[in-house]
Design a protein around this motif. Structure first.
Motif, PDB file in Angstrom:
ATOM      1  N   SER A  42       0.824  -1.210   0.000  1.00 53.97           N
ATOM      2  CA  SER A  42       0.000   0.000   0.000  1.00 53.97           C
ATOM      3  C   SER A  42       0.860   1.264   0.000  1.00 53.97           C
ATOM      4  CB  SER A  42      -0.939   0.018   1.208  1.00 53.97           C
ATOM      5  OG  SER A  42      -0.201   0.109   2.407  1.00 53.97           O
ATOM      6  N   TYR A  43       2.162   1.105   0.213  1.00 51.53           N
ATOM      7  CA  TYR A  43       3.087   2.248   0.226  1.00 51.53           C
ATOM      8  C   TYR A  43       3.690   2.396  -1.164  1.00 51.53           C
ATOM      9  CZ  TYR A  43       6.720   5.439   1.761  1.00 51.53           C
ATOM     10  OH  TYR A  43       7.514   6.540   1.919  1.00 51.53           O
ATOM     11  N   VAL A  44       3.255   3.378  -1.895  1.00 46.55           N
ATOM     12  CA  VAL A  44       3.751   3.565  -3.262  1.00 46.55           C
ATOM     13  C   VAL A  44       4.198   5.008  -3.488  1.00 46.55           C
ATOM     14  CG1 VAL A  44       2.453   1.666  -4.269  1.00 46.55           C
ATOM     15  CG2 VAL A  44       1.405   3.927  -4.113  1.00 46.55           C
ATOM     16  N   ASP A  45       4.672   5.653  -2.436  1.00 45.23           N
ATOM     17  CA  ASP A  45       4.955   7.077  -2.477  1.00 45.23           C
ATOM     18  C   ASP A  45       6.249   7.446  -3.199  1.00 45.23           C
ATOM     19  OD1 ASP A  45       4.344   9.744  -1.912  1.00 45.23           O
ATOM     20  OD2 ASP A  45       5.579   9.716  -0.122  1.00 45.23           O
ATOM     21  N   ASN A  46       7.248   6.569  -3.197  1.00 49.39           N
ATOM     22  CA  ASN A  46       8.518   6.986  -3.799  1.00 49.39           C
ATOM     23  C   ASN A  46       9.323   5.803  -4.348  1.00 49.39           C
ATOM     24  OD1 ASN A  46       9.891   5.774  -1.653  1.00 49.39           O
ATOM     25  ND2 ASN A  46      10.090   7.670  -0.518  1.00 49.39           N
ATOM     26  N   MET A  47      10.484   6.092  -4.836  1.00 44.61           N
ATOM     27  CA  MET A  47      11.355   5.099  -5.452  1.00 44.61           C
ATOM     28  C   MET A  47      11.793   4.014  -4.458  1.00 44.61           C
ATOM     29  SD  MET A  47      12.715   4.053  -8.198  1.00 44.61           S
ATOM     30  CE  MET A  47      12.641   5.382  -9.359  1.00 44.61           C
ATOM     31  N   MET A  48      11.863   4.332  -3.179  1.00 47.77           N
ATOM     32  CA  MET A  48      12.288   3.324  -2.201  1.00 47.77           C
ATOM     33  C   MET A  48      11.337   2.132  -2.170  1.00 47.77           C
ATOM     34  SD  MET A  48      15.176   3.450  -0.817  1.00 47.77           S
ATOM     35  CE  MET A  48      14.829   2.089   0.265  1.00 47.77           C
ATOM     36  N   HIS A  49      10.090   2.351  -2.460  1.00 48.15           N
ATOM     37  CA  HIS A  49       9.131   1.252  -2.511  1.00 48.15           C
ATOM     38  C   HIS A  49       9.597   0.214  -3.537  1.00 48.15           C
ATOM     39  CE1 HIS A  49       5.381  -0.967  -2.715  1.00 48.15           C
ATOM     40  NE2 HIS A  49       5.278  -0.689  -3.997  1.00 48.15           N
ATOM     41  N   LEU A  50      10.004   0.669  -4.704  1.00 48.84           N
ATOM     42  CA  LEU A  50      10.466  -0.247  -5.753  1.00 48.84           C
ATOM     43  C   LEU A  50      11.767  -0.943  -5.365  1.00 48.84           C
ATOM     44  CD1 LEU A  50       9.675   1.973  -8.844  1.00 48.84           C
ATOM     45  CD2 LEU A  50       8.327   0.071  -7.924  1.00 48.84           C
ATOM     46  N   HIS A  51      12.684  -0.217  -4.763  1.00 50.06           N
ATOM     47  CA  HIS A  51      13.939  -0.827  -4.302  1.00 50.06           C
ATOM     48  C   HIS A  51      13.667  -1.886  -3.231  1.00 50.06           C
ATOM     49  CE1 HIS A  51      16.946   1.538  -6.379  1.00 50.06           C
ATOM     50  NE2 HIS A  51      16.234   2.627  -6.118  1.00 50.06           N
ATOM     51  N   ALA A  52      12.836  -1.543  -2.263  1.00 52.93           N
ATOM     52  CA  ALA A  52      12.571  -2.432  -1.134  1.00 52.93           C
ATOM     53  C   ALA A  52      11.935  -3.746  -1.568  1.00 52.93           C
ATOM     54  CB  ALA A  52      11.691  -1.731  -0.109  1.00 52.93           C
ATOM     55  N   LEU A  53      11.083  -3.701  -2.579  1.00 53.48           N
ATOM     56  CA  LEU A  53      10.417  -4.921  -3.036  1.00 53.48           C
ATOM     57  C   LEU A  53      11.399  -5.963  -3.567  1.00 53.48           C
ATOM     58  CD1 LEU A  53       7.261  -3.472  -4.809  1.00 53.48           C
ATOM     59  CD2 LEU A  53       7.378  -4.659  -2.605  1.00 53.48           C
ATOM     60  N   ALA A  54      12.594  -5.534  -3.933  1.00 55.45           N
ATOM     61  CA  ALA A  54      13.591  -6.454  -4.480  1.00 55.45           C
ATOM     62  C   ALA A  54      14.353  -7.229  -3.404  1.00 55.45           C
ATOM     63  CB  ALA A  54      14.576  -5.691  -5.356  1.00 55.45           C
ATOM     64  N   TYR A  55      14.181  -6.870  -2.135  1.00 53.65           N
ATOM     65  CA  TYR A  55      14.924  -7.501  -1.048  1.00 53.65           C
ATOM     66  C   TYR A  55      14.068  -8.521  -0.291  1.00 53.65           C
ATOM     67  CZ  TYR A  55      18.533  -3.984  -1.689  1.00 53.65           C
ATOM     68  OH  TYR A  55      19.531  -3.200  -2.216  1.00 53.65           O
ATOM     69  N   THR A  56      14.686  -9.635   0.049  1.00 59.62           N
ATOM     70  CA  THR A  56      14.014 -10.622   0.898  1.00 59.62           C
ATOM     71  C   THR A  56      14.120 -10.174   2.348  1.00 59.62           C
ATOM     72  OG1 THR A  56      15.992 -11.951   1.309  1.00 59.62           O
ATOM     73  CG2 THR A  56      14.708 -12.474  -0.693  1.00 59.62           C
ATOM     74  N   SER A  57      13.376 -10.795   3.225  1.00 60.00           N
ATOM     75  CA  SER A  57      13.459 -10.447   4.657  1.00 60.00           C
ATOM     76  C   SER A  57      14.854 -10.754   5.211  1.00 60.00           C
ATOM     77  CB  SER A  57      12.375 -11.151   5.461  1.00 60.00           C
ATOM     78  OG  SER A  57      12.498 -12.546   5.357  1.00 60.00           O
ATOM     79  N   ASP A  58      15.491 -11.827   4.722  1.00 52.77           N
ATOM     80  CA  ASP A  58      16.858 -12.145   5.160  1.00 52.77           C
ATOM     81  C   ASP A  58      17.843 -11.064   4.711  1.00 52.77           C
ATOM     82  OD1 ASP A  58      16.060 -14.482   6.412  1.00 52.77           O
ATOM     83  OD2 ASP A  58      16.611 -15.768   4.713  1.00 52.77           O
ATOM     84  N   GLU A  59      17.645 -10.543   3.517  1.00 53.40           N
ATOM     85  CA  GLU A  59      18.532  -9.490   3.024  1.00 53.40           C
ATOM     86  C   GLU A  59      18.334  -8.192   3.807  1.00 53.40           C
ATOM     87  OE1 GLU A  59      19.114 -10.864  -1.622  1.00 53.40           O
ATOM     88  OE2 GLU A  59      17.308  -9.737  -1.070  1.00 53.40           O
ATOM     89  N   VAL A  60      17.112  -7.888   4.165  1.00 57.59           N
ATOM     90  CA  VAL A  60      16.835  -6.708   4.993  1.00 57.59           C
ATOM     91  C   VAL A  60      17.508  -6.867   6.354  1.00 57.59           C
ATOM     92  CG1 VAL A  60      15.026  -5.388   6.173  1.00 57.59           C
ATOM     93  CG2 VAL A  60      14.705  -6.104   3.795  1.00 57.59           C
ATOM     94  N   THR A  61      17.462  -8.061   6.911  1.00 60.57           N
ATOM     95  CA  THR A  61      18.131  -8.328   8.191  1.00 60.57           C
ATOM     96  C   THR A  61      19.638  -8.119   8.058  1.00 60.57           C
ATOM     97  OG1 THR A  61      16.401  -9.881   8.849  1.00 60.57           O
ATOM     98  CG2 THR A  61      18.542 -10.084   9.963  1.00 60.57           C
TER      99      THR A  61
END
Length: 78
Positions: A42-61
């Protein structure tokens, strides 16, 4: 983690020290929380949304762990 962080460096700077109006990431445990927010469909406000979708939860950790350990001390005059 360092390889993943190299993508962040494009905007957030080397060692997570932003060169523009973007937030610094060094020493921050907030990276994981921010990435989770950006991954919300539901968060589609900026470019970070697109970047974040490319990461798995393990990668975010991994990113959260990496940036929480970066200890940046600016040089005199910075």
């Amino acid at each position: 983690a360092r390889l993943l962080a190299s993508q962040c460096a494009q905007c957030h700077g080397t060692y997570g020290v932003a060169v523009r109006d973007w937030p610094d990431l060094h020493g921050s445990g907030a990276v994981g929380t921010a990435m989770t927010t950006y991954q919300d469909l539901s968060y589609v406000d900026n470019m970070m949304h697109l970047h974040a979708l490319a990461y798995t939860s393990d990668e975010v950790t991994l990113l959260k762990s990496y940036y929480s350990k970066v200890n940046y001390t600016p040089l005199a005059g910075e």
